[in-house]
Design a protein around this motif. Structure first.
Motif, mmCIF file in Angstrom:
data_model
loop_
_atom_site.group_PDB
_atom_site.id
_atom_site.type_symbol
_atom_site.label_atom_id
_atom_site.label_comp_id
_atom_site.label_asym_id
_atom_site.label_seq_id
_atom_site.Cartn_x
_atom_site.Cartn_y
_atom_site.Cartn_z
ATOM 1 N N SER A 1 -4.641 5.993 2.392
ATOM 2 C CA SER A 1 -4.987 6.892 3.499
ATOM 3 C C SER A 1 -5.647 8.183 3.013
ATOM 4 O O SER A 1 -6.087 8.993 3.831
ATOM 5 C CB SER A 1 -3.733 7.214 4.319
ATOM 6 N N ALA A 2 -5.716 8.366 1.682
ATOM 7 C CA ALA A 2 -6.388 9.558 1.144
ATOM 8 C C ALA A 2 -7.855 9.552 1.586
ATOM 9 O O ALA A 2 -8.422 10.601 1.918
ATOM 10 C CB ALA A 2 -6.281 9.583 -0.373
ATOM 11 N N ASP A 3 -8.453 8.359 1.654
ATOM 12 C CA ASP A 3 -9.854 8.267 2.067
ATOM 13 C C ASP A 3 -10.033 8.486 3.572
ATOM 14 O O ASP A 3 -11.156 8.559 4.045
ATOM 15 C CB ASP A 3 -10.445 6.907 1.641
ATOM 16 N N VAL B 1 -2.350 -1.268 -3.558
ATOM 17 C CA VAL B 1 -3.419 -0.298 -3.294
ATOM 18 C C VAL B 1 -2.841 1.093 -3.049
ATOM 19 O O VAL B 1 -2.042 1.292 -2.126
ATOM 20 C CB VAL B 1 -4.241 -0.709 -2.038
ATOM 21 N N GLY B 2 -3.245 2.046 -3.898
ATOM 22 C CA GLY B 2 -2.965 3.458 -3.615
ATOM 23 C C GLY B 2 -1.514 3.868 -3.627
ATOM 24 O O GLY B 2 -1.106 4.690 -2.816
ATOM 25 N N THR B 3 -0.739 3.290 -4.527
ATOM 26 C CA THR B 3 0.647 3.795 -4.673
ATOM 27 C C THR B 3 0.909 4.146 -6.129
ATOM 28 O O THR B 3 0.444 3.449 -7.042
ATOM 29 C CB THR B 3 1.700 2.790 -4.164
ATOM 30 N N ARG C 1 2.214 12.938 -4.316
ATOM 31 C CA ARG C 1 2.383 13.449 -5.668
ATOM 32 C C ARG C 1 1.074 13.941 -6.295
ATOM 33 O O ARG C 1 1.059 14.306 -7.450
ATOM 34 C CB ARG C 1 3.020 12.373 -6.559
ATOM 35 N N GLY C 2 -0.019 13.958 -5.521
ATOM 36 C CA GLY C 2 -1.289 14.444 -6.070
ATOM 37 C C GLY C 2 -1.282 15.970 -6.201
ATOM 38 O O GLY C 2 -0.289 16.632 -5.884
ATOM 39 N N ALA C 3 -2.450 16.525 -6.619
ATOM 40 C CA ALA C 3 -2.548 17.972 -6.848
ATOM 41 C C ALA C 3 -2.211 18.755 -5.574
ATOM 42 O O ALA C 3 -1.549 19.790 -5.625
ATOM 43 C CB ALA C 3 -3.955 18.317 -7.323
ATOM 44 N N THR D 1 0.823 -1.211 0.000
ATOM 45 C CA THR D 1 0.000 0.000 0.000
ATOM 46 C C THR D 1 0.859 1.264 0.000
ATOM 47 O O THR D 1 2.022 1.248 0.389
ATOM 48 C CB THR D 1 -0.948 0.054 1.229
ATOM 49 N N GLY D 2 0.211 2.352 -0.444
ATOM 50 C CA GLY D 2 0.859 3.658 -0.467
ATOM 51 C C GLY D 2 -0.119 4.716 0.012
ATOM 52 O O GLY D 2 -1.221 4.400 0.495
ATOM 53 N N ALA D 3 0.285 5.959 -0.143
ATOM 54 C CA ALA D 3 -0.457 7.084 0.430
ATOM 55 C C ALA D 3 -1.931 7.122 0.007
ATOM 56 O O ALA D 3 -2.779 7.620 0.748
ATOM 57 C CB ALA D 3 0.228 8.385 0.028
ATOM 58 N N GLN E 1 4.167 1.587 2.485
ATOM 59 C CA GLN E 1 5.153 2.671 2.375
ATOM 60 C C GLN E 1 4.742 3.829 3.277
ATOM 61 O O GLN E 1 5.486 4.795 3.420
ATOM 62 C CB GLN E 1 5.215 3.173 0.928
ATOM 63 N N ASN E 2 3.558 3.728 3.867
ATOM 64 C CA ASN E 2 3.034 4.854 4.645
ATOM 65 C C ASN E 2 3.651 4.922 6.038
ATOM 66 O O ASN E 2 3.958 3.899 6.630
ATOM 67 C CB ASN E 2 1.512 4.745 4.772
ATOM 68 N N VAL E 3 3.758 6.146 6.530
ATOM 69 C CA VAL E 3 4.326 6.346 7.869
ATOM 70 C C VAL E 3 3.242 6.816 8.843
ATOM 71 O O VAL E 3 3.535 7.196 9.970
ATOM 72 C CB VAL E 3 5.498 7.359 7.819
ATOM 73 N N PRO F 1 -7.245 5.088 -8.511
ATOM 74 C CA PRO F 1 -8.077 5.878 -9.444
ATOM 75 C C PRO F 1 -7.343 6.219 -10.740
ATOM 76 O O PRO F 1 -7.966 6.555 -11.742
ATOM 77 C CB PRO F 1 -8.397 7.163 -8.670
ATOM 78 N N GLU F 2 -5.996 6.135 -10.703
ATOM 79 C CA GLU F 2 -5.188 6.508 -11.883
ATOM 80 C C GLU F 2 -4.334 5.327 -12.317
ATOM 81 O O GLU F 2 -3.954 4.504 -11.484
ATOM 82 C CB GLU F 2 -4.207 7.638 -11.515
ATOM 83 N N PRO F 3 -3.985 5.271 -13.608
ATOM 84 C CA PRO F 3 -3.034 4.234 -14.027
ATOM 85 C C PRO F 3 -1.647 4.499 -13.443
ATOM 86 O O PRO F 3 -1.317 5.642 -13.120
ATOM 87 C CB PRO F 3 -3.008 4.350 -15.555
HETATM 88 P P1 OAD Z 1 2.063 8.966 -4.114
HETATM 89 O O1 OAD Z 1 1.571 10.309 -3.637
HETATM 90 O O2 OAD Z 1 3.235 8.945 -5.018
HETATM 91 O O3 OAD Z 1 0.898 8.185 -4.869
HETATM 92 C C1 OAD Z 1 -0.390 8.068 -4.309
HETATM 93 C C2 OAD Z 1 -1.213 7.204 -5.222
HETATM 94 O O4 OAD Z 1 -2.482 7.029 -4.619
HETATM 95 C C3 OAD Z 1 -1.457 7.786 -6.620
HETATM 96 O O5 OAD Z 1 -1.181 6.783 -7.600
HETATM 97 C C4 OAD Z 1 -2.942 8.140 -6.610
HETATM 98 O O6 OAD Z 1 -3.548 7.975 -7.895
HETATM 99 C C5 OAD Z 1 -3.483 7.125 -5.626
HETATM 100 N N1 OAD Z 1 -4.735 7.506 -4.943
HETATM 101 C C6 OAD Z 1 -5.222 8.746 -4.689
HETATM 102 N N2 OAD Z 1 -6.402 8.659 -4.036
HETATM 103 C C7 OAD Z 1 -6.657 7.344 -3.859
HETATM 104 C C8 OAD Z 1 -7.720 6.600 -3.253
HETATM 105 N N3 OAD Z 1 -8.755 7.228 -2.685
HETATM 106 N N4 OAD Z 1 -7.658 5.249 -3.266
HETATM 107 C C9 OAD Z 1 -6.604 4.612 -3.848
HETATM 108 N N5 OAD Z 1 -5.582 5.260 -4.433
HETATM 109 C C10 OAD Z 1 -5.595 6.606 -4.451
HETATM 110 O O7 OAD Z 1 2.311 8.089 -2.793
HETATM 111 P P2 OAD Z 1 3.164 6.729 -2.638
HETATM 112 O O8 OAD Z 1 3.076 5.893 -3.840
HETATM 113 O O9 OAD Z 1 2.778 6.163 -1.327
HETATM 114 O O10 OAD Z 1 8.445 7.992 0.750
HETATM 115 O O11 OAD Z 1 4.625 7.313 -2.511
HETATM 116 C C11 OAD Z 1 5.677 6.436 -2.227
HETATM 117 C C12 OAD Z 1 6.706 7.130 -1.378
HETATM 118 O O12 OAD Z 1 7.062 8.352 -1.980
HETATM 119 C C13 OAD Z 1 6.231 7.537 -0.005
HETATM 120 O O13 OAD Z 1 6.261 6.487 0.949
HETATM 121 C C14 OAD Z 1 7.202 8.613 0.375
HETATM 122 C C15 OAD Z 1 7.341 9.332 -0.961
HETATM 123 O O14 OAD Z 1 8.595 9.862 -1.206
HETATM 124 C C16 OAD Z 1 9.167 8.518 1.744
HETATM 125 O O15 OAD Z 1 8.861 9.524 2.342
HETATM 126 C C17 OAD Z 1 10.409 7.734 2.070
#
Ligand code: OAD
Length: 271
Positions: A32-34, A217-219, A41-43, A27-29, A106-108, A245-247
């Protein structure tokens, strides 16, 4: 037509999940957006503010620990004010009910851990009620937190690590958190840019080799080595199911890629 395709894809993903033996969930950020937390990296992402990315380095901490702690204090407060959502809870239930499920995040923000604790409590309460043994203790299946956790600290001198949830007083260097053993300056137990991921990534790659399926999920799947966990599963003959939600770079190699939010889709996949 689109709904029809989506529901067929959801069924296909459900089948893959139910047939899989060992499974790794990355999982990624976005998960937790929800819960109301910003992605990177979003808007409105955290890394849109250039200064923020510069703060997540050992060099920034060495130069100005007060500023770095102030920023992590704000992030800690934001995470503490959020609750695990339906996706965190559904995954925690899956991990507690099925053998061979590993959650790697990857979430903290600590939300997977909180969900695991909530599920363990649910189970121990249900068990205790059934067995009339109020002391029964549920065991939480904790996630592997690849990038550390906002609610843990590490001593800059003796290296001791422990949980720490108190508010951060960043008025001056003298008020910053100090080690309970040696009183030296503590730092957030976060993997900063340029630092290595430690044992968690080795464990994750080991589980990936064994897994039949990787649910992603969500990375954005652009940060290594975390993103390559899914590729290790695929190269070892397993399948990838993605929820986003995005490729992403994983979309073209996923067996199923579902477009949508985690809190909406994940519970229906694992129920
Ligand atoms: P990103 O911000 O890069 O990506 C978030 C992803 O979540 C994007 O692909 C969005 O399309 C998707 N997303 C947005 N809303 C969503 C939802 N409601 N449900 C599912 N997905 C959704 O975050 P990460 O991939 O987690 O590292 O980033 C990876 C790492 O980059 C982080 O852990 C952090 C950062 O640098 C460190 O700080 C070491």
């Amino acid at each position: 037509m689109r709904d029809e395709i989506d529901s067929r894809e959801v069924e296909q993903a459900k089948d893959l999940l139910s047939m899989a033996g060992a499974m790794i969930i990355l999982t990624g950020a976005g998960i937790s957006a929800d819960s109301g937390l910003a992605t990177f990296r979003g808007a409105d992402g955290l890394w849109r503010n250039y200064r923020a990315q510069e703060l997540a380095t050992p060099e920034a901490f060495a130069e100005d620990p007060r500023l770095v702690w102030e920023w992590y204090g704000i992030r800690r407060e934001a995470a503490a004010s959020c609750e695990p959502n339906m996706a965190h809870l559904a995954l925690a239930r899956l991990a507690s009910e099925r053998d061979g499920v590993t959650i790697v995040t990857q979430n903290v923000d600590g939300l997977h851990t909180r969900a695991a604790e909530m599920v363990a409590l649910e189970r121990s309460t249900a068990e205790a009620a059934r067995m009339e043994r109020p002391e029964v203790d549920g065991t939480a299946r904790l996630p592997l937190e690849l990038h550390g956790c906002l609610f843990r600290v590490r001593c800059t001198q003796c290296g001791e690590r422990y949980g720490h949830r108190e508010p951060i007083n960043a008025d001056s260097v003298a008020t910053l958190p100090a080690c309970r053993s040696c009183a030296s300056l503590l730092r957030p137990d976060i993997v900063w840019f340029g630092e290595s991921l430690g044992a968690a990534i080795e464990i994750a790659f080991g589980r990936a080799q064994e897994a039949d399926l990787c649910l992603v999920v969500g990375t954005s799947a652009v940060v290594q080595p975390a993103a390559s966990i899914a590729m290790v599963v695929r190269q070892a003959g397993g399948k990838i199911v993605e929820v986003n939600p995005e490729p992403t770079p994983l979309t073209s190699v996923a067996a199923v890629s579902l477009r949508g939010g985690a809190a909406e889709l994940v519970p229906s996949l694992v129920s």
